[in-house]
Design a protein around this motif. Structure first.
Motif, short mmCIF file in Angstrom:
data_model
loop_
_atom_site.label_atom_id
_atom_site.label_comp_id
_atom_site.label_asym_id
_atom_site.label_seq_id
_atom_site.Cartn_x
_atom_site.Cartn_y
_atom_site.Cartn_z
N ARG A 26 0.84 -1.21 0.00
CA ARG A 26 0.00 0.00 0.00
C ARG A 26 0.87 1.25 0.00
O ARG A 26 0.54 2.24 -0.66
N ALA A 27 1.96 1.23 0.73
CA ALA A 27 2.86 2.39 0.76
C ALA A 27 3.43 2.64 -0.63
O ALA A 27 3.51 3.79 -1.08
N LYS A 28 3.82 1.57 -1.31
CA LYS A 28 4.35 1.72 -2.67
C LYS A 28 3.28 2.27 -3.61
O LYS A 28 3.55 3.14 -4.44
N TYR A 29 2.06 1.76 -3.47
CA TYR A 29 0.96 2.21 -4.33
C TYR A 29 0.65 3.69 -4.09
O TYR A 29 0.57 4.47 -5.04
N ILE A 30 0.49 4.05 -2.84
CA ILE A 30 0.19 5.45 -2.51
C ILE A 30 1.35 6.35 -2.93
O ILE A 30 1.16 7.42 -3.50
N GLY A 31 2.57 5.90 -2.65
CA GLY A 31 3.75 6.69 -2.99
C GLY A 31 3.91 6.91 -4.47
O GLY A 31 4.34 7.98 -4.90
N SER A 32 3.53 5.91 -5.27
CA SER A 32 3.65 6.08 -6.72
C SER A 32 2.70 7.14 -7.24
O SER A 32 2.99 7.81 -8.22
N LYS A 33 1.58 7.33 -6.56
CA LYS A 33 0.62 8.37 -6.97
C LYS A 33 1.06 9.75 -6.50
O LYS A 33 0.73 10.74 -7.13
N ASN A 34 1.76 9.80 -5.37
CA ASN A 34 2.13 11.08 -4.77
C ASN A 34 3.62 11.38 -4.88
O ASN A 34 4.08 12.36 -4.29
N TYR A 35 4.36 10.53 -5.58
CA TYR A 35 5.79 10.73 -5.79
C TYR A 35 6.60 10.78 -4.50
O TYR A 35 7.57 11.51 -4.40
N ASN A 36 6.18 10.00 -3.50
CA ASN A 36 6.93 9.94 -2.24
C ASN A 36 7.04 8.49 -1.75
O ASN A 36 6.96 8.22 -0.57
N THR A 37 7.27 7.59 -2.68
CA THR A 37 7.30 6.16 -2.38
C THR A 37 8.32 5.83 -1.29
O THR A 37 7.98 5.13 -0.32
N GLU A 38 9.54 6.27 -1.45
CA GLU A 38 10.59 5.92 -0.49
C GLU A 38 10.26 6.41 0.91
O GLU A 38 10.51 5.70 1.89
N LEU A 39 9.70 7.60 1.02
CA LEU A 39 9.34 8.14 2.33
C LEU A 39 8.30 7.25 3.01
O LEU A 39 8.44 6.89 4.18
N LEU A 40 7.26 6.87 2.29
CA LEU A 40 6.20 6.05 2.87
C LEU A 40 6.70 4.66 3.24
O LEU A 40 6.35 4.13 4.29
N ILE A 41 7.53 4.07 2.40
CA ILE A 41 8.10 2.76 2.71
C ILE A 41 8.96 2.85 3.96
O ILE A 41 8.89 1.96 4.84
N ASP A 42 9.74 3.91 4.08
CA ASP A 42 10.58 4.09 5.27
C ASP A 42 9.73 4.23 6.53
O ASP A 42 10.08 3.70 7.58
N ILE A 43 8.62 4.93 6.43
CA ILE A 43 7.72 5.10 7.59
C ILE A 43 7.17 3.75 8.03
O ILE A 43 7.16 3.43 9.22
N ARG A 45 8.44 0.75 7.47
CA ARG A 45 9.54 -0.04 8.03
C ARG A 45 9.91 0.41 9.44
O ARG A 45 10.14 -0.41 10.33
N GLN A 46 9.98 1.72 9.64
CA GLN A 46 10.33 2.24 10.96
C GLN A 46 9.31 1.83 12.02
O GLN A 46 9.68 1.47 13.13
N GLN A 47 8.03 1.89 11.65
CA GLN A 47 6.98 1.53 12.61
C GLN A 47 7.08 0.06 13.01
O GLN A 47 6.94 -0.28 14.18
N PHE A 48 7.29 -0.82 12.04
CA PHE A 48 7.41 -2.23 12.37
C PHE A 48 8.70 -2.51 13.14
O PHE A 48 8.68 -3.28 14.10
N LYS A 49 9.81 -1.89 12.76
CA LYS A 49 11.08 -2.11 13.46
C LYS A 49 11.02 -1.58 14.89
O LYS A 49 11.58 -2.18 15.81
N ARG A 50 10.35 -0.47 15.08
CA ARG A 50 10.26 0.14 16.40
C ARG A 50 9.61 -0.82 17.40
O ARG A 50 9.94 -0.83 18.58
N HIS A 51 8.69 -1.64 16.93
CA HIS A 51 7.92 -2.51 17.83
C HIS A 51 8.25 -3.98 17.67
O HIS A 51 7.52 -4.83 18.18
N LYS A 52 9.35 -4.31 17.01
CA LYS A 52 9.65 -5.72 16.72
C LYS A 52 9.92 -6.55 17.97
O LYS A 52 9.72 -7.76 17.95
N ASP A 53 10.34 -5.94 19.06
CA ASP A 53 10.64 -6.69 20.28
C ASP A 53 9.50 -6.65 21.30
O ASP A 53 9.68 -7.08 22.44
N GLU A 54 8.36 -6.16 20.89
CA GLU A 54 7.21 -6.07 21.79
C GLU A 54 6.76 -7.48 22.19
O GLU A 54 6.65 -8.36 21.34
N THR A 55 6.48 -7.68 23.47
CA THR A 55 6.04 -8.99 23.95
C THR A 55 4.66 -8.98 24.57
O THR A 55 4.07 -10.04 24.76
N ASP A 56 4.14 -7.81 24.90
CA ASP A 56 2.82 -7.71 25.52
C ASP A 56 1.74 -8.01 24.47
O ASP A 56 1.60 -7.27 23.50
#
Length: 92
Positions: A26-43, A45-56
């Motif tokens: 979805r980030a790639k799709y939205i980014g291709s329409k708005n010319y900000n693909t890399e930014l959205l993909i990075d966002i 990725r950052q969100q998933f990486k930030r919470h990768k060690d969550e155990t609750d």
């Protein structure tokens, strides 16, 4: 409170990796329409990486619900655009 993920296919909801991949698609799709693909993909990725060690389990469920809500909102937005029909009411 029921999970928002019931609106998504179970094979996507029950697997965090599939949910991550769908968010990236979805980030790639939205980014291709708005010319900000890399930014959205990075966002995403950052969100998933930030919470990768969550155990609750409750926190994990909330994070998955938030991701599902974002996907659902985008799908509704796209459906509204293609059909011209409003699926949500915005109060002013």
């Amino acid at each position: 409170m029921p999970s928002l993920q019931t609106a998504l296919p179970p094979e996507l909801v029950n697997n965090t990796i599939r949910l991550y991949r769908e968010c990236l698609r979805r980030a790639k799709y939205i980014g291709s329409k708005n010319y900000n693909t890399e930014l959205l993909i990075d966002i995403v990725r950052q969100q998933f990486k930030r919470h990768k060690d969550e155990t609750d389990p409750e926190k994990i469920q909330k994070l998955k619900d938030d991701a599902a809500r974002g996907l659902i909102n985008h799908m509704l937005y796209e459906a509204e655009g293609s059909s011209g029909r409003k699926f949500s009411s915005k109060s002013s």
